[in-house]
Design an enzyme around this catalytic site. Structure first.
Site, PDB file in Angstrom:
ATOM      1  CD  GLU A   1      27.784   3.967  -7.583  1.00  0.00           C
ATOM      2  OE1 GLU A   1      27.364   2.943  -8.132  1.00  0.00           O
ATOM      3  OE2 GLU A   1      27.033   4.883  -7.161  1.00  0.00           O
TER       4      GLU A   1
ATOM      5  CB  CYS B   1      23.003   2.913 -12.555  1.00  0.00           C
ATOM      6  SG  CYS B   1      23.726   4.566 -12.585  1.00  0.00           S
TER       7      CYS B   1
ATOM      8  CB  SER C   1      -9.496   7.182  16.912  1.00  0.00           C
ATOM      9  OG  SER C   1      -9.276   8.197  15.945  1.00  0.00           O
TER      10      SER C   1
ATOM     11  CD1 TRP D   1      -4.119  12.862  21.727  1.00  0.00           C
ATOM     12  CD2 TRP D   1      -3.393  11.871  19.871  1.00  0.00           C
ATOM     13  NE1 TRP D   1      -3.855  13.854  20.824  1.00  0.00           N
ATOM     14  CE2 TRP D   1      -3.417  13.262  19.666  1.00  0.00           C
ATOM     15  CE3 TRP D   1      -2.981  11.044  18.839  1.00  0.00           C
ATOM     16  CZ2 TRP D   1      -3.029  13.834  18.460  1.00  0.00           C
ATOM     17  CZ3 TRP D   1      -2.598  11.617  17.644  1.00  0.00           C
ATOM     18  CH2 TRP D   1      -2.623  12.982  17.461  1.00  0.00           C
TER      19      TRP D   1
END
Length: 360
Positions: free
Chosen positions: A58, A81, A173, A175
């Site tokens: 705003e 707010c 792990s 890729w």
């Protein structure tokens, strides 16, 4: 309100939603967009919040409009707010600028900032809420969850083969999935304000736990998420998770409640959980996984580690996933879903003696 006015306000709200969506990560604050309309329905200004400490949407729009804001309508994705934080209350700024009407979408769910609509109405501003509320709320799913549940929203990401394995028997792990999938992950990482992994995954893979390929992201990116390493095992200081790319928080506990409490202390709203089936299993078993993003590679391992170390002992322990998105990313399949409540009735019946799918 005339049909023409309805259409004008809806178009303005969608423009405000687009403005909010175009920003970089604003967490721990929400994404917010604001459009100012003149009396004839033409757009005067468009503002968007850019992050904590920056002007609210705003205020940004009012600064663009100047004197043209007097008598205008402010269309905002979130109720303005009414409190003073790092910046002043938007309600006061709107009143002082002479805004005649405020139309907002999502009501502010926080105790400290809610009530802005009432403040504006008391000051003589015409106020209406709820316009395209569902669409606007989609901007801030994680933020809204965090501020209403008192803990961060948890997204668990995993990569696995078609037989559900995320690591080979030797623990390797990298890729499993493709380069395209790994680039896709960066977009999601950039939307979180923390990236979390267990000490086992960090020791095995030596990841940076950062957002990479920043220039390829669809929105501007200028701040790395907090890196969170969970577990009691010591990580040597030369590991990449301790480099200067981003701050790192060590949590020497695997208890999900302890970990989440530490994240709350650090102002985290959305944590991206990856790396380690044990850590993921702890959060899953505790019911603290709010979204699952799985990347399934078109490959088989045959043996190795599952993506999740859960506590299920029978089919009745299986939890359904409500799939919200399913698409191909390079050669891989990406599945996004939200965990449902514990067992569907038909699965429970199968566990009590039904033939099951494999017996047909």
């Amino acid at each position: 309100m005339s049909a023409r006015n309805d259409a004008t306000l809806e178009a303005a709200m969608r423009a405000a939603i687009a403005a909010g969506a175009s920003t970089s990560r604003t967490l721990p604050n929400p994404r917010v967009g604001c459009v100012l309309l003149a009396a004839d329905g033409t757009t005067i200004a468009v503002g968007a919040h850019q992050g904590a400490g920056q002007p609210h949407a705003e205020i940004e729009a009012l600064a663009q409009a100047g004197e043209a804001a007097r008598g205008a309508t402010a269309v905002v994705t979130l109720e303005p707010c009414s409190h003073t934080g790092r910046t002043g209350p938007c309600t006061k700024a709107l009143v002082e600028a002479g805004i005649a009407r405020v139309v907002y979408a999502q009501a502010d769910p926080t105790a400290e900032a809610s009530g802005g609509a009432a403040v504006l109405a008391e000051a003589g501003v015409d106020v209406a809420g709820g316009l395209l509320a569902d669409e606007a709320s989609a901007l801030n799913v994680e933020w809204t969850y965090a501020v209403t549940h008192g803990r961060p929203f948890v997204t668990w990401k995993y990569a696995a083969t078609m037989d559900g394995l995320s690591a080979a028997p030797d623990g390797s792990s990298k890729w499993i999935t493709s380069a395209e999938a790994r680039r896709d992950v960066q977009v999601f990482r950039a939307e979180a304000d923390a990236i979390m992994a267990g000490t086992g995954a960090v020791l095995a893979d030596d990841p940076r736990l950062t957002v990479r390929d920043e220039n390829d992201l669809p929105v501007p990116f200028d701040q790395q998420p907090l890196r969170v390493v969970v577990g009691e095992t010591r990580i040597p200081s030369y590991y990449r998770v301790f480099d200067r790319t981003a701050p790192t928080l060590l949590v020497q506990s695997r208890d999900p409640d302890v970990v989440l409490a530490k994240l709350v202390e650090n102002g985290i709203r959305h944590v991206w959980l990856e790396g380690g089936p044990r850590l993921a299993g702890g959060f899953w078993n505790a019911g603290y996984v709010d979204r699952v993003i799985g990347y399934i590679a078109p490959a088989m391992l045959g043996s190795g580690r599952a993506a999740l170390e859960g506590e299920a002992a029978t089919l009745a322990d299986m939890r359904p996933i409500d799939i919200t998105d399913l698409r191909r990313i390079g050669p891989d399949i990406r599945i996004i879903g939200t965990p449902g409540d514990a067992q569907r009735e038909q699965i429970a019946k199968a566990a009590d003696g039904g033939a099951g799918e494999d017996a047909s």
